[in-house]
Each structure stands twice: as C-alpha cells, then as structure tokens.
Design a protein around this motif. Sequence first.
Motif, PDB file in Angstrom:
ATOM      1  N   LEU A  98       0.834  -1.206   0.000  1.00  0.00           N
ATOM      2  CA  LEU A  98       0.000   0.000   0.000  1.00  0.00           C
ATOM      3  C   LEU A  98       0.865   1.251   0.000  1.00  0.00           C
ATOM      4  O   LEU A  98       1.771   1.395   0.827  1.00  0.00           O
ATOM      5  CB  LEU A  98      -0.894   0.047   1.237  1.00  0.00           C
ATOM      6  N   ILE A  99       0.556   2.136  -0.932  1.00  0.00           N
ATOM      7  CA  ILE A  99       1.296   3.392  -1.058  1.00  0.00           C
ATOM      8  C   ILE A  99       0.338   4.528  -0.706  1.00  0.00           C
ATOM      9  O   ILE A  99      -0.815   4.546  -1.167  1.00  0.00           O
ATOM     10  CB  ILE A  99       1.824   3.553  -2.498  1.00  0.00           C
ATOM     11  N   SER A 100       0.813   5.474   0.086  1.00  0.00           N
ATOM     12  CA  SER A 100      -0.059   6.558   0.553  1.00  0.00           C
ATOM     13  C   SER A 100       0.086   7.794  -0.325  1.00  0.00           C
ATOM     14  O   SER A 100       0.912   7.841  -1.232  1.00  0.00           O
ATOM     15  CB  SER A 100       0.308   6.928   1.993  1.00  0.00           C
ATOM     16  N   ASP A 101      -0.717   8.795  -0.031  1.00  0.00           N
ATOM     17  CA  ASP A 101      -0.549  10.111  -0.645  1.00  0.00           C
ATOM     18  C   ASP A 101      -0.304  11.114   0.470  1.00  0.00           C
ATOM     19  O   ASP A 101      -1.108  11.229   1.391  1.00  0.00           O
ATOM     20  CB  ASP A 101      -1.804  10.503  -1.428  1.00  0.00           C
ATOM     21  N   VAL A 102       0.828  11.798   0.392  1.00  0.00           N
ATOM     22  CA  VAL A 102       1.109  12.860   1.357  1.00  0.00           C
ATOM     23  C   VAL A 102       1.068  14.198   0.628  1.00  0.00           C
ATOM     24  O   VAL A 102       1.877  14.458  -0.254  1.00  0.00           O
ATOM     25  CB  VAL A 102       2.504  12.670   2.006  1.00  0.00           C
ATOM     26  N   ALA A 103       0.091  15.014   0.964  1.00  0.00           N
ATOM     27  CA  ALA A 103      -0.070  16.365   0.419  1.00  0.00           C
ATOM     28  C   ALA A 103      -1.289  16.943   1.112  1.00  0.00           C
ATOM     29  O   ALA A 103      -2.153  16.190   1.588  1.00  0.00           O
ATOM     30  CB  ALA A 103      -0.296  16.350  -1.094  1.00  0.00           C
ATOM     31  N   LEU A 104      -1.385  18.265   1.151  1.00  0.00           N
ATOM     32  CA  LEU A 104      -2.514  18.873   1.861  1.00  0.00           C
ATOM     33  C   LEU A 104      -3.784  18.941   1.025  1.00  0.00           C
ATOM     34  O   LEU A 104      -4.879  19.074   1.570  1.00  0.00           O
ATOM     35  CB  LEU A 104      -2.139  20.302   2.301  1.00  0.00           C
ATOM     36  N   ASP A 105      -3.678  18.847  -0.300  1.00  0.00           N
ATOM     37  CA  ASP A 105      -4.821  19.229  -1.134  1.00  0.00           C
ATOM     38  C   ASP A 105      -6.156  18.522  -0.839  1.00  0.00           C
ATOM     39  O   ASP A 105      -7.189  19.172  -0.855  1.00  0.00           O
ATOM     40  CB  ASP A 105      -4.480  19.213  -2.633  1.00  0.00           C
ATOM     41  N   PRO A 106      -6.191  17.219  -0.504  1.00  0.00           N
ATOM     42  CA  PRO A 106      -7.508  16.646  -0.219  1.00  0.00           C
ATOM     43  C   PRO A 106      -8.137  17.229   1.048  1.00  0.00           C
ATOM     44  O   PRO A 106      -9.348  17.166   1.234  1.00  0.00           O
ATOM     45  CB  PRO A 106      -7.229  15.150  -0.021  1.00  0.00           C
ATOM     46  N   TYR A 107      -7.283  17.787   1.933  1.00  0.00           N
ATOM     47  CA  TYR A 107      -7.730  18.241   3.257  1.00  0.00           C
ATOM     48  C   TYR A 107      -7.752  19.763   3.384  1.00  0.00           C
ATOM     49  O   TYR A 107      -8.064  20.297   4.437  1.00  0.00           O
ATOM     50  CB  TYR A 107      -6.757  17.700   4.323  1.00  0.00           C
ATOM     51  N   SER A 108      -7.361  20.468   2.315  1.00  0.00           N
ATOM     52  CA  SER A 108      -7.176  21.920   2.389  1.00  0.00           C
ATOM     53  C   SER A 108      -8.378  22.666   1.815  1.00  0.00           C
ATOM     54  O   SER A 108      -8.798  22.382   0.685  1.00  0.00           O
ATOM     55  CB  SER A 108      -5.904  22.280   1.606  1.00  0.00           C
ATOM     56  N   ILE A 109      -8.912  23.638   2.566  1.00  0.00           N
ATOM     57  CA  ILE A 109     -10.041  24.414   2.013  1.00  0.00           C
ATOM     58  C   ILE A 109      -9.584  25.257   0.833  1.00  0.00           C
ATOM     59  O   ILE A 109     -10.386  25.707   0.037  1.00  0.00           O
ATOM     60  CB  ILE A 109     -10.751  25.361   3.025  1.00  0.00           C
ATOM     61  N   ASP A 110      -8.282  25.484   0.721  1.00  0.00           N
ATOM     62  CA  ASP A 110      -7.770  26.281  -0.398  1.00  0.00           C
ATOM     63  C   ASP A 110      -7.493  25.419  -1.634  1.00  0.00           C
ATOM     64  O   ASP A 110      -7.253  25.947  -2.721  1.00  0.00           O
ATOM     65  CB  ASP A 110      -6.475  26.993   0.020  1.00  0.00           C
ATOM     66  N   GLY A 111      -7.471  24.108  -1.462  1.00  0.00           N
ATOM     67  CA  GLY A 111      -7.199  23.210  -2.586  1.00  0.00           C
ATOM     68  C   GLY A 111      -5.745  23.234  -3.035  1.00  0.00           C
ATOM     69  O   GLY A 111      -5.450  22.992  -4.201  1.00  0.00           O
TER      70      GLY A 111
END
Length: 314
Positions: A98-111
């Motif tokens: 399993l490989i994850s995704d690390v980044a804010l975009d799914p969780y960021s109100i600014d996208g």
Amino acid sequence: MVRETQLTSNHLIQPLFLVGGTQVKEEISSLPGNYRMSLDNILKEVEECMSLGINSFILFPAIPEIHKDKTGTHSYSSENFYLKVALAIKVRFPECCLISDVALDPYSIDGHDGIVRGGKIINDETLEVLGKMAVAQAGAGFDLIGPSDMMDGRVRHIRQSLDQAGYTNTGIMSYTAKYASAFYGPFRDALDSAPKESADIPKDKKTYQMDPANKKEALLEATLDTEEGADFLMVKPALHYLDVIASLKQNFDLPIAAYHVSGECAMLIAACQNGWLDYEKAMPEALLSLHRAGADAIITYFAKDFASLQIGHK
Ligand code: PBG
C-alpha cells in the motif's frame, strides 16, 4: 526470445479513490471505468486485482468539505477514514503493498498541496503537517509513503519524522519530478481538490510543481531526493515525459517510478470509446513504452485491465 522489454503485472500499481460510507461506487465521469468507493467495495476491488496479479495500490481520499481547513489537520486525525481503510486492507490482505498520498490538497479548504497565507505557499510550516501525516499513515500500515506535494526538503523531514516515530522500515516513494501539468484534470474532479478561486489563493500550482519545459531541474530534484533518503524517484506525468524518465534511469540507481496520470489515461479511453483506437492494443503499448523508457514501477489506471488482458492472452 530477443525481446528487450518484458512488462508484467508485477510492475504495475493500481490507484484507488476512497470515500466514506458504505456501498458507495460512483463513477468518475472524466475517467470512465474508475470509481470513488467505500471500504466494502474497495476490499472487493483489492481482492479482484490481487487475483489477477496486481499487488500494489496507491490510495487517495475524497474528504468531505466539513473536514477541510487551512492546515489540513484532518489528515493525521485518528478520525480520518483514509487511515481506517488502509488498516482494514492490510489486515485482510497483509501481502499487498500500500502506497499513501502525502499532500494537503484533499484536506485543504484552499485546494493546495501546502499551507496558503498572503497569497503564497508557506513551505516550511507545511513540512510539519506532512511529517505528522506520514507518521499517521505509517501507523495505519502503509508500506510506502508517497509525498506528492513538491515542497522543498519534505523527503528529509518525512524520513526523520518516520524514524523518530520508530517507522524505520516504511519507505518513501517520492514524487521527484512532478510537473505543473494540464493532465491532472480528471483526478481533481475525482477528489474535488482543485485550487479554489479567490484573490488571495494562488490559481495554479506553478510555484511548487515543476515547469514542463525543464529537464535538468529533474536531475537536481533527483539528487536532492536521493540525498534526503528517498527509496523511489518518481516522474509525473509519464507518457509526455518519457525523456525525463529515461534521464533519471540513466543517472540514478534508485528504482524509477512513473505516474501515468488521469488525463493521459482519459485521452486514450476517449479515443477508444469513439472507435478511433483499439483499447486492447493501444493500452498495453502505452504501458510498455513507459517500461522501455526506464520506469520500473508504473502507476496507471489501466493496471487491472492490463492484468486481465495478460491472463486472457495466456
Ligand atoms: C495532488 C495530486 C495530484 C495527482 C496526484 N496527487 C493532482 C495535483 O497535483 O493537482 C494527480 C494524479 C492524476 O492526475 O492521476 N497532491
């Protein structure tokens, strides 16, 4: 006997889009044949893929608007269903990767993939969030952490955070040369993660993703990621960046990954749906070209279809 390149299902990684709830299976209109799925359907999908010989998966969450904020805090909350789904998959199929995704975009109100303030992306504060996100994901059982954010110095920060938390065996598949590309459209539709339109939010990701005109810069990024502790170097997109894949393969000894992105797959699907191309021939040729260029591991929305075609042809 003399064929130089052999592409097998072992080289392929299937992306999966996760949503909360039960019995959800919503097709992504700009990426036909791909779905946002809840845990019950994801487990079925993983089982089917594994029975065809696809053992590696990269997971992306569609997060409800209510859980989004300026700094992506939900990403490392124990309430984040993304972490629960990963754990459930690993419990049921411990042998999958399993490989994850690390980044804010799914969780960021600014996208955006990083924290936005005063119209700018705040690199170093973002690293703190990425570190916490990576540790939470390692705790949920992810084998490889996949930073897709393109902040400077994040591979080192994530490596240190993982090691300090005791996750010394969790690897990092770094998005090394990720370009500010027009080919991510269907993915952003799938997750509703495009940058929001507002005067104080950067309208695109060009201040942190790479300029499609640059190839030497990919070598510089690869040198940094190697020094910082990456276990894989990724090029993204893939088909339009075969020269970059070949260049990294020639110059570095780490395994090279290529991300055959949503827009690249959608183009081929659309042409085949129109009867302009033959899917069973064009799709494997596209994947083969990525492997021939030097990609060891290929993330593609066609992984499952490639595997079933292979079995059909035996
Ligand atoms: C964002 C992310 C993106 C993709 C993977 N992670 C989109 C973006 O950078 O805006 C795109 C993948 C695809 O198009 O298939 N962290």
